[in-house]
Enzyme design. Structure first.
Site, short mmCIF file in Angstrom:
data_model
loop_
_atom_site.label_atom_id
_atom_site.label_comp_id
_atom_site.label_asym_id
_atom_site.label_seq_id
_atom_site.Cartn_x
_atom_site.Cartn_y
_atom_site.Cartn_z
N GLY A 1 0.90 -1.24 -0.18
CA GLY A 1 0.17 0.11 -0.01
C GLY A 1 0.75 1.00 -0.07
O GLY A 1 0.90 2.08 1.08
N LYS B 1 -8.60 6.98 18.11
CA LYS B 1 -8.64 7.40 16.76
C LYS B 1 -9.97 6.99 16.05
O LYS B 1 -10.40 7.71 15.31
CB LYS B 1 -7.45 6.61 16.20
CG LYS B 1 -7.17 7.00 14.73
CD LYS B 1 -6.75 8.51 14.47
CE LYS B 1 -6.33 9.05 13.22
NZ LYS B 1 -6.72 8.55 12.06
N ASN C 1 -12.55 9.37 14.48
CA ASN C 1 -12.71 9.47 12.93
C ASN C 1 -14.38 8.99 12.66
O ASN C 1 -14.88 9.51 11.75
CB ASN C 1 -12.26 8.03 12.18
CG ASN C 1 -10.55 8.28 11.93
OD1 ASN C 1 -9.70 7.61 12.26
ND2 ASN C 1 -10.48 9.79 11.34
N ASN D 1 -15.33 11.68 10.07
CA ASN D 1 -15.24 11.12 8.45
C ASN D 1 -16.43 11.20 7.81
O ASN D 1 -16.84 11.75 6.74
CB ASN D 1 -14.57 10.02 8.43
CG ASN D 1 -13.11 10.41 8.91
OD1 ASN D 1 -12.76 11.25 9.58
ND2 ASN D 1 -12.31 9.52 8.44
O1 KPL Z 1 -7.70 10.70 10.29
C1 KPL Z 1 -8.54 11.70 9.62
C2 KPL Z 1 -9.01 11.14 8.21
O2 KPL Z 1 -9.30 12.03 7.40
O3 KPL Z 1 -8.92 9.96 7.97
C3 KPL Z 1 -8.77 12.96 10.39
C4 KPL Z 1 -8.18 13.11 11.59
C5 KPL Z 1 -10.29 13.16 10.46
C6 KPL Z 1 -8.27 14.12 9.38
O4 KPL Z 1 -8.86 14.35 8.14
#
Ligand code: KPL
Length: 304
Positions: A8, A182, A186, A190
């Site tokens: 990747g 995390k 997210n 996201n």
């Molecule tokens: O980890 C991220 C992502 O976009 O996957 C964040 C922290 C939201 C930063 O854009």
């Protein structure tokens, strides 16, 4: 001498290949069948930081080769990890080191269950990097990277190589908390940016979106607490607002996937979260609605 293979070679994979090779550790990029940007042989990758550029040459090997792999870094999208490892599994001897560095949760358990003979580690990074072209990566923001293995307090010997990288890398004795934190962040950012097609910063600027993020955080925290992840979700809303402020100009990775018509990581983010909610009897209707909406966007993209 360690020799790392990278599965990747997108923005994060390319960044770590560059960091490892710059620190004197040889790296080989692995070619997956669906990778249009690489060919077996050698490839030059340019890393840009502001107005500074550095080009590294890497050997590129087909996953289907037979040369053994002792150290593997996997930086694919969450949903591609199991298939990508399956493509090189014949090259991984028992005890081979595999580091999974991707968003989301759930694939770690899938990999450990399918290949119990591998020495699997997980990581989380806040390095900001994006592809500028087929062979160019912009390292836009220096972050930090935590690596660990559930239940393992002390770092293994191979990790000395990572401590010598020109980047902030540290061993985490509590990687589950790191991954959950995390995941929670997210899940709150996201899917909302992907559905509203907005940059991260708009989640703070648009009152309706800010309210939605607040409601998502409340549900995510309730599930995290029920799952024994109090530390990961403590002050979640504040943590999320801080990440939104720090990444205000970013398009989240999920928004980028939606805009490019690619599959998203939703099943390993909100999907994983909701599965834990069901296990512990904690409802999360706002998150469930987002999961369905993002899945519908992907189904539309496939139909288009
Ligand atoms: O980890 C991220 C992502 O976009 O996957 C964040 C922290 C939201 C930063 O854009």
């Amino acid at each position: 001498m360690q020799h790392w293979h990278i599965l990747g070679a997108g923005a994060i994979g390319g960044l770590f290949a560059n960091l490892l090779q710059t620190a004197g550790t040889p790296c080989t990029l692995l070619l997956r069948t669906d990778d249009p940007d690489l060919a077996v042989g050698t490839a030059a990758l340019t890393l840009r930081r502001g107005d500074q550029q550095q080009t590294c040459r890497f050997s590129v090997s087909a996953s289907s080769d037979n040369i053994p792999i002792s150290h593997l870094l996997v930086c694919t999208k969450a949903q591609d990890i199991v298939a990508a490892i399956a493509g090189v599994a014949h090259r991984l001897a028992p005890g081979a080191v595999v580091v999974l560095l991707a968003n989301g949760m759930g694939y770690q358990q899938q990999v450990r269950a399918r290949w119990p003979q591998l020495d699997c580690f997980s990581g989380s990074t806040t390095e900001g990097a994006f592809r500028e072209g087929r062979r160019a990566i912009c390292h836009a923001g220096q972050g930090s990277t935590l690596i660990g293995q559930p239940g393992r307090v002390a770092a293994p010997d191979w990790f000395r190589t990572w401590l010598a990288l020109p980047a902030r890398c540290a061993w985490s004795a509590d990687i589950d908390t790191v991954l959950w934190r995390k995941l929670a962040i997210n899940c709150a950012i996201n899917p909302v940016t992907a559905l509203h097609r907005c940059r991260n910063g708009e989640l703070a600027q648009r009152p309706q979106l800010a309210a939605l993020v607040g409601e998502l955080c409340a549900e995510i925290s309730a599930i995290g607490i029920a799952a024994g992840q109090q530390r990961a979700v403590s002050n979640l809303r504040q943590q999320v607002m801080a990440v939104i402020a720090a990444t205000a100009d970013n398009r989240s990775s999920m928004l980028q996937d939606v805009l490019a018509g690619r599959a998203t990581e939703i099943d390993y983010l909100t999907g994983y979260l909701l599965a834990r909610g069901r296990e512990h009897g904690v409802p999360a209707p706002r998150n469930a609605a987002l999961l369905a909406a993002v899945q519908a966007v992907h189904a539309d993209n496939l139909g288009a």
